[in-house]
Design a protein around this motif. Structure first.
Motif, short mmCIF file in Angstrom:
data_model
loop_
_atom_site.label_atom_id
_atom_site.label_comp_id
_atom_site.label_asym_id
_atom_site.label_seq_id
_atom_site.Cartn_x
_atom_site.Cartn_y
_atom_site.Cartn_z
N LYS A 71 0.84 -1.32 -0.16
CA LYS A 71 0.02 -0.05 -0.11
C LYS A 71 0.91 1.14 -0.10
O LYS A 71 1.84 1.44 0.86
CB LYS A 71 -1.01 0.20 1.20
CG LYS A 71 -1.55 1.39 1.49
CD LYS A 71 -2.88 1.48 0.56
CE LYS A 71 -3.60 2.62 0.60
NZ LYS A 71 -5.00 2.61 0.04
N ARG B 191 0.69 5.54 0.50
CA ARG B 191 -0.12 6.34 0.67
C ARG B 191 0.66 7.80 0.43
O ARG B 191 1.68 8.09 1.34
CB ARG B 191 -0.60 6.57 1.93
CG ARG B 191 -1.53 5.40 2.54
CD ARG B 191 -1.66 5.15 3.84
NE ARG B 191 -2.31 4.05 4.38
CZ ARG B 191 -1.67 2.88 4.75
NH1 ARG B 191 -0.30 2.97 4.66
NH2 ARG B 191 -2.33 1.80 4.91
N PRO C 96 -9.86 10.63 -2.78
CA PRO C 96 -8.58 10.96 -3.18
C PRO C 96 -8.19 11.64 -4.41
O PRO C 96 -9.12 12.10 -5.24
CB PRO C 96 -7.89 9.47 -3.31
CG PRO C 96 -9.16 8.72 -3.78
CD PRO C 96 -10.29 9.32 -3.20
N ASN D 39 -1.42 -0.67 -5.22
CA ASN D 39 -2.37 -0.05 -4.38
C ASN D 39 -1.98 0.98 -3.62
O ASN D 39 -1.22 1.28 -2.73
CB ASN D 39 -2.72 -1.21 -3.26
CG ASN D 39 -3.95 -0.74 -2.31
OD1 ASN D 39 -4.72 0.39 -2.56
ND2 ASN D 39 -4.17 -1.24 -1.08
N THR E 237 -3.23 5.44 -2.59
CA THR E 237 -4.03 6.30 -2.40
C THR E 237 -3.23 7.81 -2.59
O THR E 237 -2.22 7.70 -1.46
CB THR E 237 -5.26 6.03 -1.15
OG1 THR E 237 -5.40 5.13 -1.26
CG2 THR E 237 -5.96 7.31 -1.23
#
Lengths: 339, 339
Positions: free
Chosen positions: B161, B163, B192, B207, B209
């Motif tokens: 992930k 971010r 987002p 993955n 955001t």
């Protein structure tokens, strides 16, 4: 009888706390302490605040400028119930011994270490623990802003992990000596930043990592928050939680609040003294759940968000009010913070 | 025989791609297309680039200013092997039909949607897939910067992930019409942001955001990255991985690169044309593992980081070189990018 509050240091925070204290019905300003004459000292006199100096030698400078000095810090402390230390960062700790000598309760600001008071304060998170205390530290502008929302989220949903990018202002609007004027400064470069540990001085159970940069802006820092909550919920549940809190203000891009500039313009239009925005400004339309995690933006008015917290800290430490929620509402009502 | 490259749109990106193409030994500029006369058109002529106009009506404006026009876009396309479209965002898509009429291969920039080409390109991530292709889109400056590091991390450790807070410049340095000058602008307010989906046009398995703000700065955007990796590793492993990549430059606060301003000054001191920094600038001392997750800061030179990617895209689509790693090294060597 109103409680008598001394303000040591009459700069960005000190002058605001003095005015906020004056607006309460259970406390008053015993005097404010300033080192050098300035337009701010002159305005303090106009407002009827007694003007005090750190030591006798400073008095002559003021008198030369035609400003009346009421006495020294020592004299002021002898005549006050509590002192709010709003001296520059790391200077406040040096006054600790003097405050102890006078046996006076003292409140420091977030520019000092947690250890100066051994207790870090936020009105919503730990008012009870401040009741009757000798020493407290109101955490910094950014930390106060983070504590307000994380406390609210933790109570309602549980916070498993918070990851925050703190985009700091490089200077306050009245500061003409600081840069950058056209750059982004990782500050600190070494990650994570101190903001996470500072949040933990108030909310020890919160798992938080923060990174911070300094920007070419003076108005407000902005926080980009990512929060893994303990319970599944929708954006509307988060909006509801934020709405229920006394010092969170929801704004919207649809309402033409599209930046920190418009957020500050809103404060001015609300008739706030000095155009202050005491509440966290949270963009309602930024609140989103993505891949199971909460995201949102908030802006913090670094010059003023800690001001109502200082008022509540005074009330708790002097036990003028035993209930935190009641103190918050009282402070808010006196300042004119409406939901 | 060198491949003949047309540049449609001679602004921030177009002029840089033209110069980078000229520095390669397997391709040359067939001509550049400009709509209105300007100092940039004059410099293009000085460099020996043929100056073309979108249609005959535009030619008179140039001739009035004493600038020789070599012909129209139509004529240029008829005489070129490939066109790099560097027209303003969303304008490029309108040229798609014309390019198809000429049966010419075309490269668009990140200001266009993925769909304009149906294929989004990054030199390291998918050179092979571009071999012989008719159409490609080189993703935007910020997306290119993100793809470079996420691809490297994903290959080495797996990315579970990512971010990212993207702190964007509000304008390029030559833009005098854009704000803000003293504010932070959540952009977009609704989270987002599009950067995450844009990364997925190149790296569909990641993955990610992203959230983004626009700042009072023109030099470089800055990215604050948080990455949950698939394997446990230390900061030094990440440093090693980044060092092994051809377009990542590690800098250090200890070496007095403390902001985007100093990162750009470094590019100038390296003698780079226009002071360009083609590589991601990653703060080595920001790379940290905290609570099991990777954090770091990188700055991206929005005017130039996509330039070497355009050169590689040309080489792949015209099959001048079948191996991506070799094309990257060739481009880097010609530009003077040293590790």
């Amino acid at each position: 009888m109103k409680a008598k509050v001394a303000i040591n240091g009459y700069g960005t925070i000190g002058k605001r706390v003095a005015d906020a204290v004056s607006m309460q019905d259970d406390m008053e300003i015993a005097g404010v302490v300033k080192t050098r004459p300035s337009f701010e000292a002159r305005v303090a006199l106009d407002k009827g605040y007694g003007l005090f100096v750190p030591s006798k030698e400073n008095a002559a400078d003021f008198e030369k400028q035609g400003m009346e000095v009421s006495g020294t810090l020592d004299e002021l402390l002898g005549d006050s119930d509590i002192v709010v230390d709003a001296t520059p960062g790391d200077v406040g700790a040096e006054y600790r011994k003097l405050y102890e000598k006078h046996g006076i309760k003292a409140i420091w600001q977030g520019g000092e270490e947690h250890e100066v008071a051994g207790f870090s304060f936020n009105s919503e998170a730990n008012y009870d623990a401040a009741l009757g205390r000798e020493h407290a530290r109101v955490v910094s502008c950014n930390t106060t802003g983070l504590v307000r929302v994380l406390y609210a989220l933790d109570r309602q949903f549980g916070v498993e992990k918070a990851r925050v990018t703190v985009m700091r202002r490089s200077a306050d609007p009245n500061d003409i000596k600081t840069g950058p004027i056209n750059a982004i400064v990782p500050d600190p470069i070494s990650l994570p930043s101190h903001h996470g540990p500072d949040v933990k001085t108030v909310l020890p159970g919160i798992n938080i990592t923060t990174v911070a940069v300094k920007l070419s802006t003076t108005l407000m820092p902005l926080h980009a928050l990512n929060v893994k909550l303990g319970k599944d919920c929708g954006a509307e549940d988060v909006v509801k939680t934020f709405k229920s809190r006394p010092r969170l203000r929801l704004v919207s891009g649809k309402d033409r609040v599209k930046s920190t500039a418009e957020a500050m313009e809103l404060a001015k239009d609300l008739g706030r003294p000095r155009g202050d925005m005491w509440e966290n400004v949270i963009w309602k339309d930024s609140i989103a759940i993505d891949d199971g995690e909460l995201y949102f933006f908030q802006a913090i008015h670094q010059e003023s968000d800690v001001v109502p917290e200082n008022v509540d800290a005074i009330r708790a430490m002097l036990e003028l009010e035993s209930d935190g929620a009641r103190s918050i509402l009282k402070t808010n009502a006196a300042l004119g913070i409406k939901k």
